[in-house]
Design a protein around this motif. Structure first.
Motif, PDB file in Angstrom:
ATOM      1  N   LYS A 151       0.848  -1.186   0.000  1.00 49.20           N
ATOM      2  CA  LYS A 151       0.000   0.000   0.000  1.00 49.20           C
ATOM      3  C   LYS A 151       0.889   1.243   0.000  1.00 49.20           C
ATOM      4  CE  LYS A 151      -4.180   1.885   2.038  1.00 49.20           C
ATOM      5  NZ  LYS A 151      -5.263   1.689   3.031  1.00 49.20           N
ATOM      6  N   THR A 152       0.675   2.099  -0.982  1.00 47.69           N
ATOM      7  CA  THR A 152       1.581   3.226  -1.211  1.00 47.69           C
ATOM      8  C   THR A 152       0.827   4.541  -1.268  1.00 47.69           C
ATOM      9  OG1 THR A 152       3.044   1.764  -2.489  1.00 47.69           O
ATOM     10  CG2 THR A 152       3.359   4.141  -2.739  1.00 47.69           C
ATOM     11  N   ALA A 153       1.344   5.534  -0.558  1.00 44.64           N
ATOM     12  CA  ALA A 153       0.775   6.884  -0.582  1.00 44.64           C
ATOM     13  C   ALA A 153       1.833   7.864  -1.055  1.00 44.64           C
ATOM     14  CB  ALA A 153       0.281   7.281   0.801  1.00 44.64           C
ATOM     15  N   ILE A 154       1.440   8.791  -1.899  1.00 48.03           N
ATOM     16  CA  ILE A 154       2.323   9.883  -2.310  1.00 48.03           C
ATOM     17  C   ILE A 154       1.982  11.110  -1.480  1.00 48.03           C
ATOM     18  CG2 ILE A 154       2.927  11.492  -4.161  1.00 48.03           C
ATOM     19  CD1 ILE A 154       2.530   9.287  -6.163  1.00 48.03           C
ATOM     20  N   HIS A 168       0.846  17.688  -8.625  1.00 49.35           N
ATOM     21  CA  HIS A 168      -0.257  16.824  -8.207  1.00 49.35           C
ATOM     22  C   HIS A 168      -0.772  16.003  -9.386  1.00 49.35           C
ATOM     23  CE1 HIS A 168      -4.426  15.795  -7.042  1.00 49.35           C
ATOM     24  NE2 HIS A 168      -3.922  15.713  -5.819  1.00 49.35           N
ATOM     25  N   GLU A 169      -0.884  16.617 -10.540  1.00 47.78           N
ATOM     26  CA  GLU A 169      -1.345  15.895 -11.725  1.00 47.78           C
ATOM     27  C   GLU A 169      -0.352  14.794 -12.110  1.00 47.78           C
ATOM     28  OE1 GLU A 169      -2.062  18.873 -14.685  1.00 47.78           O
ATOM     29  OE2 GLU A 169      -3.955  19.517 -13.782  1.00 47.78           O
ATOM     30  N   ALA A 170       0.950  15.072 -11.931  1.00 48.29           N
ATOM     31  CA  ALA A 170       1.956  14.043 -12.195  1.00 48.29           C
ATOM     32  C   ALA A 170       1.799  12.878 -11.219  1.00 48.29           C
ATOM     33  CB  ALA A 170       3.353  14.638 -12.100  1.00 48.29           C
ATOM     34  N   ALA A 171       1.469  13.187  -9.967  1.00 48.76           N
ATOM     35  CA  ALA A 171       1.333  12.148  -8.932  1.00 48.76           C
ATOM     36  C   ALA A 171       0.164  11.225  -9.218  1.00 48.76           C
ATOM     37  CB  ALA A 171       1.166  12.797  -7.565  1.00 48.76           C
ATOM     38  N   VAL A 172      -0.959  11.773  -9.627  1.00 48.76           N
ATOM     39  CA  VAL A 172      -2.132  10.928  -9.843  1.00 48.76           C
ATOM     40  C   VAL A 172      -2.003  10.064 -11.099  1.00 48.76           C
ATOM     41  CG1 VAL A 172      -3.655  12.487  -8.581  1.00 48.76           C
ATOM     42  CG2 VAL A 172      -3.423  12.750 -11.055  1.00 48.76           C
ATOM     43  N   GLU A 173      -1.015  10.344 -11.944  1.00 48.43           N
ATOM     44  CA  GLU A 173      -0.766   9.521 -13.122  1.00 48.43           C
ATOM     45  C   GLU A 173      -0.019   8.235 -12.784  1.00 48.43           C
ATOM     46  OE1 GLU A 173       1.309  11.600 -16.163  1.00 48.43           O
ATOM     47  OE2 GLU A 173      -0.277  13.084 -16.494  1.00 48.43           O
ATOM     48  N   PRO A 196       0.633   4.693 -11.663  1.00 50.83           N
ATOM     49  CA  PRO A 196      -0.240   3.531 -11.445  1.00 50.83           C
ATOM     50  C   PRO A 196       0.035   2.858 -10.104  1.00 50.83           C
ATOM     51  CG  PRO A 196       1.526   2.979 -12.977  1.00 50.83           C
ATOM     52  CD  PRO A 196       1.616   4.461 -12.739  1.00 50.83           C
ATOM     53  N   GLY A 197      -1.020   2.301  -9.524  1.00 53.68           N
ATOM     54  CA  GLY A 197      -0.863   1.525  -8.294  1.00 53.68           C
ATOM     55  C   GLY A 197      -0.732   2.328  -7.024  1.00 53.68           C
ATOM     56  N   ILE A 198      -0.966   3.631  -7.084  1.00 52.69           N
ATOM     57  CA  ILE A 198      -0.884   4.480  -5.896  1.00 52.69           C
ATOM     58  C   ILE A 198      -2.250   4.524  -5.217  1.00 52.69           C
ATOM     59  CG2 ILE A 198      -0.466   6.821  -5.055  1.00 52.69           C
ATOM     60  CD1 ILE A 198       2.054   5.322  -5.944  1.00 52.69           C
ATOM     61  N   TRP A 216       6.854   6.471 -14.224  1.00 43.40           N
ATOM     62  CA  TRP A 216       7.659   5.254 -14.050  1.00 43.40           C
ATOM     63  C   TRP A 216       8.842   5.475 -13.109  1.00 43.40           C
ATOM     64  CZ3 TRP A 216       7.106   7.666 -18.836  1.00 43.40           C
ATOM     65  CH2 TRP A 216       8.229   8.310 -19.357  1.00 43.40           C
ATOM     66  N   PHE A 217       9.242   6.732 -12.865  1.00 39.88           N
ATOM     67  CA  PHE A 217      10.270   6.993 -11.857  1.00 39.88           C
ATOM     68  C   PHE A 217       9.769   6.542 -10.484  1.00 39.88           C
ATOM     69  CE2 PHE A 217      12.993  10.702 -13.716  1.00 39.88           C
ATOM     70  CZ  PHE A 217      13.119  10.037 -14.919  1.00 39.88           C
ATOM     71  N   VAL A 218       8.530   6.913 -10.174  1.00 39.45           N
ATOM     72  CA  VAL A 218       7.955   6.575  -8.868  1.00 39.45           C
ATOM     73  C   VAL A 218       7.742   5.071  -8.754  1.00 39.45           C
ATOM     74  CG1 VAL A 218       6.034   6.981  -7.286  1.00 39.45           C
ATOM     75  CG2 VAL A 218       6.865   8.850  -8.740  1.00 39.45           C
ATOM     76  N   SER A 219       7.246   4.463  -9.806  1.00 40.44           N
ATOM     77  CA  SER A 219       7.038   3.016  -9.791  1.00 40.44           C
ATOM     78  C   SER A 219       8.354   2.286  -9.543  1.00 40.44           C
ATOM     79  CB  SER A 219       6.432   2.556 -11.122  1.00 40.44           C
ATOM     80  OG  SER A 219       5.163   3.141 -11.332  1.00 40.44           O
TER      81      SER A 219
END
Length: 258
Positions: free
Chosen positions: A2-5, A39-44, A46-48, A110-113
């Motif tokens: 479970k992941t939160a930004i 914020h728009e980049a964060a909601v893009e 996947p899996g967050i 994909w950086f965050v993933s």
């Protein structure tokens, strides 16, 4: 997992006061704030499971709530984004907390993933992405330093990806007379994924001399022996640049226009 930004945002930036609310012109001629773009980049990604803005400023909070963001109010005593994320721990449920800094709206999902995957083996306490510089980015880094500006951050790490150091100087030093290919300098991307235990420990550690001198929050982890994993990522043709100074606004707008 479970992941939160969490997107930490403060108004009182020394180098750029009010930076989260800075407006950038988009390709269609409209304008969006830096924090909205992030914020728009964060909601893009996947899996967050959740995205929150963490701030101590009522102006930023009101602006973010107006475009529908979840806002967590934090104290004015938080000295950096990592401390602000740690303050939010008791109000979010997550096995991994991602700090997507509010000045990095060009961060690809994909950086965050890749960061979340970088913590999957249980060895590292924290993960952060690094991007090998191309010739143009390396030249911009050196130009910033030559002009006395603090631009991006660079990172060095061992063969296993464990971080050795981060600096606002361009490291490693390369003799101008040496031909190098590929460029040996890695741009540290302002994004972190933490295990909650490491994030909780961070606020108990005192600020160290390296963190104080460089002004880089991630150095507190290194100064206390934490395992920081540098995850090499690929831009896949996209240009990445953070908004550190007013001079970066036209750079980012040029990317958006292109």
């Amino acid at each position: 997992m479970k992941t939160a930004i969490v997107i930490p945002a403060r108004y009182a930036s020394t180098r750029y006061p009010g930076k989260p609310l800075a407006e950038l012109r988009q390709a269609d001629g409209s304008v969006k704030s830096l924090i909205r773009m992030t914020h728009e980049a964060a909601v893009e990604v996947p899996g967050i499971d959740a995205v929150h803005v963490a701030t101590d400023d009522a102006r930023i909070a009101a602006h973010c709530e107006a475009f529908g963001a979840s806002v967590l109010m934090t104290s004015e005593t938080a000295r950096n984004g990592t401390e602000r994320c740690a303050e939010a721990l008791d109000r979010i449920e997550a096995e991994v907390v991602v700090n997507l800094q509010g000045d990095a709206p060009l961060t690809p999902p994909w950086f965050v993933s890749a960061l979340v995957e970088g913590l999957a083996d249980g060895e590292a306490d924290m993960a952060t992405p690094v991007l090998r510089c191309d010739e143009a980015t390396w030249a911009m880094f050196r130009e910033d330093r030559a002009q006395g500006r603090v631009g991006g951050t660079t990172a060095v790490f061992d063969r296993g990806g464990r971080a050795l150091y981060f600096s606002k100087e361009v490291i490693p030093y390369v003799d101008p007379g040496k031909a190098v290919d590929p460029v040996p300098v890695f741009h540290h991307v302002g994004c972190y994924a933490y295990r909650p235990a490491a994030l909780a420990a961070y606020v108990r550690w005192p600020e160290g001399p390296l963190e104080r001198l460089e002004g880089l929050e991630q150095l507190r982890f290194l100064e206390n022996g934490a395992h920081v994993r540098c995850v090499e990522v690929s831009a896949r043709g996209r240009v990445f640049w953070e908004l550190n100074n007013p001079a970066d606004v036209p750079r980012i707008e040029a990317v958006l226009k292109g």
